[in-house]
Design an enzyme around this catalytic site. Structure first.
Site, mmCIF file in Angstrom:
data_model
loop_
_atom_site.group_PDB
_atom_site.id
_atom_site.type_symbol
_atom_site.label_atom_id
_atom_site.label_comp_id
_atom_site.label_asym_id
_atom_site.label_seq_id
_atom_site.Cartn_x
_atom_site.Cartn_y
_atom_site.Cartn_z
ATOM 1 C CE1 TYR A 53 -11.214 -5.862 20.017
ATOM 2 C CE2 TYR A 53 -8.909 -5.780 20.614
ATOM 3 C CZ TYR A 53 -10.098 -5.136 20.393
ATOM 4 O OH TYR A 53 -10.171 -3.778 20.539
ATOM 5 C CB THR A 246 -3.747 3.635 4.264
ATOM 6 O OG1 THR A 246 -4.753 2.957 3.483
ATOM 7 C CG2 THR A 246 -3.773 3.121 5.691
#
Length: 350
Positions: A53, A246
């Protein structure tokens, strides 16, 4: 916040886990620290990261997320107040990862030891509560691919016995408390479980971190039964389908600074049938008096095979709404309506 058992490991994790893969790319160090402070102050005790990451991965940002968490631990301390998970990257031909991650990045004993030591150093900690294999070393269906139509002749990968033995040694050394899988299949999960059955001195798989959301319920085909019967619960990632659930990308919208606007590669959840399902789910949420975000996360939270729902956010407002989903209970009518959509538009974005 409710805490759930991480398999048979004895570790308890909050129903919401703080995901970190935007830190170092979409979030700077101060923002990462603010998210950590907020999450722990609001009932979250579980933080998930990985050596590769932030995402999308590249040589210039490799390990930056772990470094941000490490600097927070150095400043705040409190290491025993939360559960920390990281991952070792497997080999892949994509993104040129193999050229800069440890010069090979397989799951051999030497590579596991090297990767774990490096993560511990970056994270400023003596131990990881959970250490995960980020994706299988063997060539198999993961990251949006379904089905295995053939097995490559002559394919080689580290034997399951060697991997389990190396992870067991890390447990004995006190460097990890438990190990988990990620982006795994039923066959791989059962092979790792079999290692412990054959030799109880080896650690038992504690969890499986796979994608799971309203647009991709493929975990329910095979994997959920393993979670329930073998006590190896799911750590669900992408519960909002890269933000598609969302509703911010509805009707062709592409908000400035959003993940899909910044990174063209994130197309997994942007298929026409996926957006058709989003419209149906948005209608259900509106009728229930919920935001699409809250309903989508609450659905994942409600699964019996789940230990923790890994949410991600790029600002504190998003983080607040995501954490608050832990208190949302969906009615039987809402769950039935969701299943009706799923029956008609099944797994549009696996």
């Amino acid at each position: 916040m409710e805490q759930r058992e991480l398999g048979t490991s004895g570790i308890k994790v909050s129903k919401i886990c703080l995901g970190t893969m935007t830190w170092g790319e979409q979030n700077n160090e101060d923002e990462a620290h603010a998210q950590l402070d907020y999450a722990l102050a609001n009932g979250v005790n579980f933080i998930d990261t990985a050596e590769m990451y932030p995402v999308p991965p590249c040589k210039e940002t490799y390990t930056r997320t772990e470094q941000y968490i490490g600097s927070w631990i150095k400043q705040r301390g409190r290491r025993d107040d939360f559960v920390l998970a990281s991952k070792i990257a497997g080999p892949t031909g994509a993104n040129n990862l193999d050229s800069y991650i440890r010069g090979g990045n397989d799951f051999s004993r030497a590579q596991i030891f090297e990767a774990c030591e490096a993560s511990l150093k970056r994270l400023n900690t003596d131990y990881l509560d959970l250490y995960q294999l980020h994706w299988p070393e063997r060539k198999v269906n993961f990251f949006g691919r379904l089905g295995v139509s053939s097995v490559h002749q002559g394919e080689t990968f580290t034997p399951f016995e060697e991997v389990a033995d190396a992870l067991g040694e890390l447990v004995k050394q006190g460097k990890i408390r438990a190990f988990g899988l990620s982006n795994e299949t039923p066959w791989g999960a059962m092979r790792y479980l079999n290692q412990h059955e054959r030799n109880p001195e080896l650690p038992r798989v504690a969890s499986i971190q796979n994608p799971y959301n309203l647009l991709n319920r493929s975990y329910e085909v095979g994997m959920s039964e393993i979670s329930l019967r073998e006590q190896v619960p799911l750590l669900a990632y992408s519960p909002l389908a890269f933000g598609v659930l969302t509703g911010k990308y509805r009707h062709g919208a592409l908000p400035e600074g959003s993940r899909l606007a910044l990174f063209e590669r994130f197309k997994r959840y942007t298929k026409p049938q996926g957006f058709a399902a989003v419209e149906r789910y948005a209608e259900i949420a509106e009728q229930a008096g919920l935001s699409l975000t809250a309903m989508s996360l609450a659905f994942v939270n409600s699964r019996e095979f789940l230990a923790s729902n890994i949410i991600g956010a790029t600002n504190l407002a998003q983080l607040s709404e995501n954490i608050a989903s832990a208190e949302v209970e969906l009615s039987p009518d809402v769950l039935a309506a969701i299943d009706q959509v799923h029956a008609e538009i099944s797994n549009p974005c696996p």
